[in-house]
Design an enzyme around this catalytic site. Sequence first.
Site, short mmCIF file in Angstrom:
data_model
loop_
_atom_site.label_atom_id
_atom_site.label_comp_id
_atom_site.label_asym_id
_atom_site.label_seq_id
_atom_site.Cartn_x
_atom_site.Cartn_y
_atom_site.Cartn_z
N ASP A 131 12.54 -13.29 2.41
CA ASP A 131 12.28 -12.54 1.34
C ASP A 131 11.90 -13.43 0.19
O ASP A 131 12.23 -14.44 -0.02
CB ASP A 131 13.54 -11.77 0.92
CG ASP A 131 13.60 -10.51 1.57
OD1 ASP A 131 12.64 -10.12 2.31
OD2 ASP A 131 14.64 -9.96 1.31
N GLN A 160 3.55 -11.39 -3.09
CA GLN A 160 3.45 -10.52 -4.04
C GLN A 160 2.41 -10.24 -4.89
O GLN A 160 1.91 -11.26 -5.19
CB GLN A 160 4.92 -10.75 -4.91
CG GLN A 160 6.30 -10.85 -4.41
CD GLN A 160 7.27 -11.77 -5.18
OE1 GLN A 160 8.28 -11.18 -5.77
NE2 GLN A 160 6.88 -13.09 -5.50
N ARG A 179 4.73 -9.71 4.81
CA ARG A 179 5.08 -8.43 4.21
C ARG A 179 4.22 -8.50 2.98
O ARG A 179 4.46 -9.35 1.98
CB ARG A 179 6.45 -8.30 3.95
CG ARG A 179 6.90 -6.90 3.27
CD ARG A 179 8.21 -6.77 2.87
NE ARG A 179 8.87 -6.84 3.80
CZ ARG A 179 10.49 -7.61 3.72
NH1 ARG A 179 10.68 -8.01 2.75
NH2 ARG A 179 11.25 -7.64 4.83
N LYS A 182 4.21 -5.27 -4.07
CA LYS A 182 3.80 -5.25 -5.65
C LYS A 182 4.29 -6.46 -6.17
O LYS A 182 3.71 -7.10 -7.03
CB LYS A 182 3.75 -3.92 -6.10
CG LYS A 182 2.91 -3.07 -5.55
CD LYS A 182 2.72 -1.61 -6.37
CE LYS A 182 1.99 -0.71 -5.98
NZ LYS A 182 1.92 0.58 -6.57
N ALA A 184 8.90 -7.26 -7.50
CA ALA A 184 10.10 -6.56 -8.10
C ALA A 184 10.62 -7.38 -9.26
O ALA A 184 11.61 -6.81 -9.81
CB ALA A 184 10.99 -6.27 -7.15
N THR A 221 5.39 -0.29 0.70
CA THR A 221 5.08 0.40 -0.64
C THR A 221 5.55 2.01 -0.27
O THR A 221 5.39 2.46 0.62
CB THR A 221 3.65 0.29 -1.12
OG1 THR A 221 3.41 1.28 -2.19
CG2 THR A 221 2.68 0.96 0.13
N HIS A 222 6.03 2.52 -1.68
CA HIS A 222 6.24 4.09 -1.58
C HIS A 222 5.28 4.75 -2.20
O HIS A 222 5.07 6.07 -2.32
CB HIS A 222 7.59 4.33 -2.38
CG HIS A 222 8.66 3.47 -2.01
ND1 HIS A 222 9.14 2.48 -2.57
CD2 HIS A 222 9.54 3.62 -0.69
CE1 HIS A 222 10.10 1.84 -1.95
NE2 HIS A 222 10.39 2.57 -0.63
N ARG A 283 17.58 -3.87 -9.44
CA ARG A 283 16.14 -4.01 -9.31
C ARG A 283 15.49 -2.77 -8.91
O ARG A 283 14.53 -2.54 -9.25
CB ARG A 283 15.75 -5.25 -8.45
CG ARG A 283 16.11 -6.51 -8.94
CD ARG A 283 15.28 -7.71 -8.18
NE ARG A 283 15.77 -7.78 -6.83
CZ ARG A 283 17.03 -8.43 -6.38
NH1 ARG A 283 17.55 -9.09 -7.44
NH2 ARG A 283 17.17 -8.51 -5.29
N ARG A 284 16.25 -2.05 -8.16
CA ARG A 284 15.53 -0.91 -7.44
C ARG A 284 15.28 0.18 -8.59
O ARG A 284 14.50 0.88 -8.70
CB ARG A 284 16.41 -0.02 -6.36
CG ARG A 284 16.47 -0.84 -5.16
CD ARG A 284 15.07 -1.38 -4.37
NE ARG A 284 14.12 -2.13 -5.09
CZ ARG A 284 14.38 -3.52 -4.91
NH1 ARG A 284 15.41 -3.85 -4.04
NH2 ARG A 284 13.58 -4.53 -5.36
#
Length: 302
Positions: A131, A160, A179, A182, A184, A221-222, A283-284
């Site tokens: 990550d 990112q 991966r 965007k 975070a 992404t969502h 962070r979410r």
Amino acid sequence: MGVTRDFFIALSKNQLLNSGAKKWGLKLGAGKMVAGTDIDSVMKSVKELNSMGISATIDNLGEFVYSREEATVAKENILHTIEAIQQHGVNAHMSIKLTQIGLDVDYGFCLDNIREIAEAAANYDIFINLDMEDYAHLQQTLDILFALRDSYPNVGTVIQAYLYRSEKDLDHLKDVRLRLVKGAYKEIPDVSLQSKQDIDENFLKLIKLRLRGKAFTSIATHDHNIINEVKKFVAENNIPHDRFEFQMLYGFRTEMQKELAAEGFAFTTYVPFGQDWYAYFMRRLAERPQNINLALRGIVSK
């Protein structure tokens, strides 16, 4: 929006609150975004995803690690999770933060830890994703990736889109499973794009660059606008579906996750678990105001 984001990013870095959160368990609505605190819980969640044709990348949560003892415990927990993936026969791989296994303690110590993890995962043909954390850790993360790649092709990382350097980094990672996200974390204007429009445009640009290549890419992404643009692009350019997947976070847009899998797209859900859920949760909440509503529903449903 900016003030809200900054507020939750600041909370995510508060070590005192992180310590207190371990005592709360998955309260404050975090249970909507975190798949339990132990291996049995996360294996149950992954099996449910697998039953819908969805894979998982598992994150054994942990941050604020500044001692060898803590890092060694985190490494052992990750090794136990890898064993559980094999024993339960689930379709899953691991996502790992290098700070969790000692990057802020000693570079060589961290490298030894991730080598041990990569070796254990390679024995079971399990992929390991490093990550990407904040900008301060970016170059060290890439250095460790390149140090591992000769012996462990089962290791990849994250790029990112909000960072100016990301397109150049892609040039050096053409053969590496990645991966794309965007981003975070809150980064200064000197190193990162600041507006949503600029970040979205660069995200799509990087996605299309990768899809024209041969290495496998996870598009995390969502954002349904981004997803629809990707679907259009792969159809128009005859991009094979086995060259990429979509990814979303556990607990978010679950119906869309099922729909994309049902449409025949490879899909992986990012599944976090463990006692150290606090910083991830903050962070979410920082990313999207809607996430606060999701958390509140989690509290009300208790």
